[in-house]
Design a protein around this motif. Structure first.
Motif, PDB file in Angstrom:
ATOM      1  N   ARG A  52     -14.413 -27.197 -47.512  1.00  0.00           N
ATOM      2  CA  ARG A  52     -15.656 -26.529 -47.883  1.00  0.00           C
ATOM      3  C   ARG A  52     -16.002 -25.537 -46.784  1.00  0.00           C
ATOM      4  N   ILE A  53     -16.202 -24.286 -47.159  1.00  0.00           N
ATOM      5  CA  ILE A  53     -16.473 -23.229 -46.189  1.00  0.00           C
ATOM      6  C   ILE A  53     -17.888 -23.386 -45.625  1.00  0.00           C
ATOM      7  N   ASN A  54     -18.018 -23.102 -44.316  1.00  0.00           N
ATOM      8  CA  ASN A  54     -19.296 -23.182 -43.584  1.00  0.00           C
ATOM      9  C   ASN A  54     -19.846 -24.598 -43.496  1.00  0.00           C
ATOM     10  N   GLU A  55     -18.964 -25.582 -43.620  1.00  0.00           N
ATOM     11  CA  GLU A  55     -19.355 -26.978 -43.452  1.00  0.00           C
ATOM     12  C   GLU A  55     -18.349 -27.681 -42.561  1.00  0.00           C
ATOM     13  N   LYS A  56     -18.787 -28.820 -42.023  1.00  0.00           N
ATOM     14  CA  LYS A  56     -17.871 -29.650 -41.235  1.00  0.00           C
ATOM     15  C   LYS A  56     -16.929 -30.377 -42.192  1.00  0.00           C
ATOM     16  N   ASN A  57     -15.645 -30.327 -41.901  1.00  0.00           N
ATOM     17  CA  ASN A  57     -14.623 -30.956 -42.735  1.00  0.00           C
ATOM     18  C   ASN A  57     -13.715 -31.836 -41.886  1.00  0.00           C
ATOM     19  N   ALA A  58     -13.177 -32.883 -42.506  1.00  0.00           N
ATOM     20  CA  ALA A  58     -12.087 -33.654 -41.908  1.00  0.00           C
ATOM     21  C   ALA A  58     -10.845 -33.323 -42.726  1.00  0.00           C
ATOM     22  N   VAL A  59      -9.831 -32.770 -42.058  1.00  0.00           N
ATOM     23  CA  VAL A  59      -8.640 -32.289 -42.754  1.00  0.00           C
ATOM     24  C   VAL A  59      -7.413 -33.021 -42.220  1.00  0.00           C
ATOM     25  N   TYR A  60      -6.634 -33.600 -43.129  1.00  0.00           N
ATOM     26  CA  TYR A  60      -5.412 -34.272 -42.685  1.00  0.00           C
ATOM     27  C   TYR A  60      -4.200 -33.389 -42.987  1.00  0.00           C
ATOM     28  N   GLY A  61      -3.144 -33.606 -42.227  1.00  0.00           N
ATOM     29  CA  GLY A  61      -1.934 -32.849 -42.502  1.00  0.00           C
ATOM     30  C   GLY A  61      -0.803 -33.221 -41.565  1.00  0.00           C
ATOM     31  N   THR A  62       0.398 -32.881 -41.993  1.00  0.00           N
ATOM     32  CA  THR A  62       1.594 -33.080 -41.172  1.00  0.00           C
ATOM     33  C   THR A  62       1.961 -31.761 -40.512  1.00  0.00           C
ATOM     34  N   LYS A 104       2.990 -32.375 -31.935  1.00  0.00           N
ATOM     35  CA  LYS A 104       4.438 -32.223 -32.120  1.00  0.00           C
ATOM     36  C   LYS A 104       4.807 -32.168 -33.605  1.00  0.00           C
ATOM     37  N   ARG A 105       5.879 -31.479 -33.853  1.00  0.00           N
ATOM     38  CA  ARG A 105       6.380 -31.336 -35.217  1.00  0.00           C
ATOM     39  C   ARG A 105       6.665 -32.720 -35.834  1.00  0.00           C
ATOM     40  N   GLY A 106       6.195 -32.899 -37.063  1.00  0.00           N
ATOM     41  CA  GLY A 106       6.412 -34.160 -37.759  1.00  0.00           C
ATOM     42  C   GLY A 106       5.284 -35.160 -37.602  1.00  0.00           C
ATOM     43  N   SER A 107       4.382 -34.937 -36.642  1.00  0.00           N
ATOM     44  CA  SER A 107       3.263 -35.871 -36.439  1.00  0.00           C
ATOM     45  C   SER A 107       2.130 -35.574 -37.429  1.00  0.00           C
ATOM     46  N   GLU A 125     -12.269 -23.905 -35.736  1.00  0.00           N
ATOM     47  CA  GLU A 125     -12.164 -23.713 -34.288  1.00  0.00           C
ATOM     48  C   GLU A 125     -12.588 -24.970 -33.547  1.00  0.00           C
ATOM     49  N   HIS A 126     -11.826 -25.309 -32.524  1.00  0.00           N
ATOM     50  CA  HIS A 126     -12.114 -26.426 -31.621  1.00  0.00           C
ATOM     51  C   HIS A 126     -12.468 -27.731 -32.339  1.00  0.00           C
ATOM     52  N   PRO A 127     -11.643 -28.180 -33.266  1.00  0.00           N
ATOM     53  CA  PRO A 127     -11.954 -29.452 -33.934  1.00  0.00           C
ATOM     54  C   PRO A 127     -11.641 -30.653 -33.047  1.00  0.00           C
ATOM     55  N   GLU A 128     -12.247 -31.790 -33.426  1.00  0.00           N
ATOM     56  CA  GLU A 128     -11.852 -33.062 -32.814  1.00  0.00           C
ATOM     57  C   GLU A 128     -10.528 -33.481 -33.450  1.00  0.00           C
ATOM     58  N   ILE A 129      -9.690 -34.206 -32.694  1.00  0.00           N
ATOM     59  CA  ILE A 129      -8.381 -34.629 -33.198  1.00  0.00           C
ATOM     60  C   ILE A 129      -8.337 -36.154 -33.252  1.00  0.00           C
ATOM     61  N   TYR A 130      -7.937 -36.690 -34.400  1.00  0.00           N
ATOM     62  CA  TYR A 130      -7.833 -38.142 -34.579  1.00  0.00           C
ATOM     63  C   TYR A 130      -6.447 -38.478 -35.121  1.00  0.00           C
ATOM     64  N   SER A 131      -5.959 -39.626 -34.728  1.00  0.00           N
ATOM     65  CA  SER A 131      -4.770 -40.140 -35.414  1.00  0.00           C
ATOM     66  C   SER A 131      -5.217 -40.611 -36.787  1.00  0.00           C
ATOM     67  N   MET A 132      -4.304 -40.728 -37.722  1.00  0.00           N
ATOM     68  CA  MET A 132      -4.657 -41.159 -39.069  1.00  0.00           C
ATOM     69  C   MET A 132      -5.325 -42.534 -39.047  1.00  0.00           C
ATOM     70  N   ALA A 133      -4.813 -43.423 -38.195  1.00  0.00           N
ATOM     71  CA  ALA A 133      -5.349 -44.789 -38.129  1.00  0.00           C
ATOM     72  C   ALA A 133      -6.748 -44.808 -37.537  1.00  0.00           C
TER      73      ALA A 133
END
Length: 685
Positions: A52-62, A104-107, A125-133
């Motif tokens: 969602r644009i202009n909102e805080k989002n949590a985005v997952y990806g490889t 790293k690639r694949g994570s 820009e400057h998001p927080e980073i979390y492991s999936m778990a």
């Protein structure tokens, strides 16, 4: 706990204490009731293409490709392109090249931050980073977000709050156990703990309901006390109808609306009656309440009585004084000799004005809360007219009564409240409604737009300024908040200074400014020395500027509809066509639907009714009205059912124990006394 210093908490020294004072927190008790503005909800993570644009989002990806780094040292920019079958998202960090070894690639990770459009591409820009778990563990959590000031972080407030809440006992529960049990209300300590650090949405709803009930319940008990003092009180200042008011009405450069004529008849009958007048005139901004107040003052003068009009700001007091002077001069009433009493008057000026009031030399007094200070002695004060922001508490009415017989009281309100709720909130007052605007007023043209419209809005604003008009820009916050993504007055002022020519004067206005500073800015705007006023909602009751033709409200979705309508009423007060631009800061469909109601209606009472229908008790992260009756959490729209419940409970309790003298009501009596003291103190500030 009221007098306990914040310095008792670890980590709070003189510097931090002063930062807390800037947000209105100077004691442990005030800290305890410094409720979160909103909560950061850790929602389910989405793939890159569903943000969602202009909102805080949590985005997952490889990560399929290692991030690139441009520049070096302090200028290093780390760029990660996250992509899957749903779409692409560019993620950027500044000064953090070391992240390349983590990403790293694949994570697989979850990135959490605000997404904006840059060159038509979604960027985080400057998001927080979390492991999936770890993100899965956080999901569903609600973290409090507080109002902040420069130098005061959300982390600091949370840390101080946790220390305070760790104390064994935050105070006795003043609600009788039987009442709590019957209404299913949470225990007070649980509610205070949970409102700051909820274990989940259901617990938060339970805690909020209890604290909202408390605010309404104490208000209703105070209202009952006030009503007890005024109901069936003899009118010691009975007035006769006078021809002069009819002459004034005939001499006006416009005709009164049917509503104004009806309400004037009600006022006239009240002032002629044997019982004290206690009346509320409820009407939209610009519906013509002030001329009715002036007519009532003239009627009292013709009968030999004094009257006083109290307003919330010195600038508004000045404007009303000038308008009254002109009206009196045009109608051969110069003998009234009205006076203007303000906090900023010099000691000599106050002394001279007080002498005129005490001797009866003046028949009309206009001013701020200075009107009810102990040094002011009236000769025969028969009528007091007040703004809803300055409704008299019991102590203030007692103070006036000590100066003579209690006066007739007229309260004016521009807040459009549905009648069913107004009867509860203003239970001590008879209610009159002005539900039509004068024929000379042009309807405001409205539009609801998203942030991509800003360049067009700026061009339109400049065109209006070049035509000699002025602009309001409303922001929901005073200054930046590390946790809340919305526009703020201080930064927006600087943005506009870079957007507009240097000859366009732009000034900020907000509630943290000293009263003298606010009055100076508002006066400059009223005098057209400032063309764009960037403000918080403090302008709701600020000043009358007929030359202002445009209002742009940023993050409009963060305000209640009734409050947006009241803000909109600051424009459209002159002869020129006026406009209101509602800038929607997020892309949610629900927000757009709410704002569309304003787009198609200029009727404040219809809007208030729609607001009542739309809002529900589960709307935790939505909007609220600000300032009405001094409620911190309670919202008469969202919490209308709790308001009715509290009103009924107060009525039943006082029927059983009018003096709150039973043992089970002892703590409640103390709480009510503290509440009344706080209301009196707030009024005197």
């Amino acid at each position: 706990m009221n007098k306990d210093s914040l310095r008792e908490l670890k980590g709070i020294g003189e510097k931090t204490e002063k930062l807390f004072e800037r947000v209105g927190v100077s004691s442990l008790n005030q800290l305890l009731h410094y409720y979160p503005r909103e909560y950061d909800s850790f929602e389910k993570a989405v793939p890159p293409g569903r943000v969602r644009i202009n909102e805080k989002n949590a985005v997952y990806g490889t990560i399929t490709k290692a991030p690139s780094i441009s520049g070096g040292g302090s200028k290093a920019v780390t760029i990660l392109n996250l992509e899957d079958e749903t779409g692409k998202l560019q993620i950027i960090w500044f000064h953090m090249p070391f992240l390349r070894s983590t990403l790293k690639r694949g994570s697989r990770f979850v990135f959490r931050g605000k997404v904006t459009l840059k060159n038509q591409r979604p960027v985080m820009e400057h998001p927080e980073i979390y492991s999936m778990a770890s993100y899965e563990e956080m999901q569903g959590n609600l973290l409090p977000i507080y109002g902040l000031t420069a130098g005061l972080t959300n982390k600091t407030v949370c840390k101080a709050m946790k220390q305070l809440l760790d104390r064994k006992n935050l105070g006795a529960d003043f609600l009788p156990f039987e009442l709590r049990q019957r209404l299913g209300l949470a225990e007070l300590n649980f509610a205070l703990q949970t409102i700051h650090f909820p274990s989940g949405e259901n617990a938060l709803l339970e805690a909020r309901k209890r604290l909202v009930f408390d605010e309404f319940f104490l208000f209703m008990l105070a209202l009952a006390s006030m009503k007890e003092q005024t109901v069936r009180t003899e009118n010691h200042f009975p007035a006769k109808a006078v021809w002069k008011t009819e002459e004034v009405i005939e001499n006006l450069p416009y005709s009164l609306t049917r509503g104004q004529v009806q309400v004037w008849n009600e006022l006239e009958n009240d002032l002629k009656g044997t019982a004290l007048m206690n009346r509320l005139i409820q009407g939209d901004v610009g519906s013509g309440k002030t001329i009715l107040a002036f007519l009532a003052m003239i009627m009292m003068w013709e009968n030999g009585y004094q009257s006083a009009l109290m307003v919330p700001t010195e600038v508004l007091a000045n404007q009303h004084y000038e308008a009254l002077l002109q009206l009196l001069q045009e109608n051969d009433l110069t003998a009234v000799q009205p006076v203007l009493l303000k906090g900023s008057c010099t000691a000599k000026e106050k002394r001279e004005i007080n002498e005129k009031i005490a001797s009866g030399e003046t028949g009309m007094v206009i001013g701020t809360h200075a009107l009810i200070q102990q040094s002011v002695q009236y000769r025969n004060l028969g009528l007091v007219i007040t703004d809803e922001q300055h409704r008299f508490g019991v102590r203030q009415r007692t103070l006036l009564a000590e100066k003579g017989a209690p006066p007739n009281v007229l309260v004016m309100s521009a807040t459009p409240i549905p009648r069913t709720l107004a009867i509860i909130l203003y239970g001590d007052l008879d209610i009159s409604v002005l539900d039509e605007l004068p024929a000379r007023r042009k309807p405001i043209k409205n539009c609801v737009v998203n942030t991509s419209y800003r360049p067009n809005a700026y061009r339109f604003m400049l065109k209006e300024i070049q035509a000699g008009h002025q602009i309001y820009v409303i922001c929901p916050m005073v200054e930046p908040n590390e946790e809340i993504a919305c526009e703020n007055v201080l930064e927006y002022t600087e943005i506009l200074k870079n957007q507009f020519p240097k000859e366009v004067s732009i000034a900020p206005l907000h509630g943290r400014m000293k009263a003298a500073e606010k009055d100076a800015v508002m006066k400059a705007f009223a005098d057209n020395q400032v063309q764009i006023l960037v403000s918080t909602t403090v302008v709701e009751v600020g000043v009358n500027v007929p030359n202002a033709t445009v209002m742009m409200i940023e993050n409009a979705e963060r305000f209640g509809l009734a409050q947006l309508h009241q803000l909109r009423g600051r424009v459209g007060r002159g002869d020129a066509q006026s406009y209101c631009i509602f800038m929607q800061g997020d892309s949610r469909k629900e927000a757009a639907e709410r704002l569309e109601i304003l787009n198609h209606s200029n009727d404040g009472f219809q809007i208030a009714e729609e607001d009542l229908k739309l809002r529900g008790p589960g709307d935790l992260f939505g909007v609220r009205q600000s300032g009405l009756a001094g409620f911190q959490l309670a919202d008469v729209y969202r919490d209308s059912l709790v308001l009715k419940q509290a009103a009924e409970a107060a009525k039943d309790l006082l029927h059983m124990d009018p003096e709150l003298s039973l043992p089970q009501n002892r703590e409640l009596k103390n709480a009510l006394r503290d509440y009344l003291d706080r209301q009196e103190k707030a009024l005197s500030l």
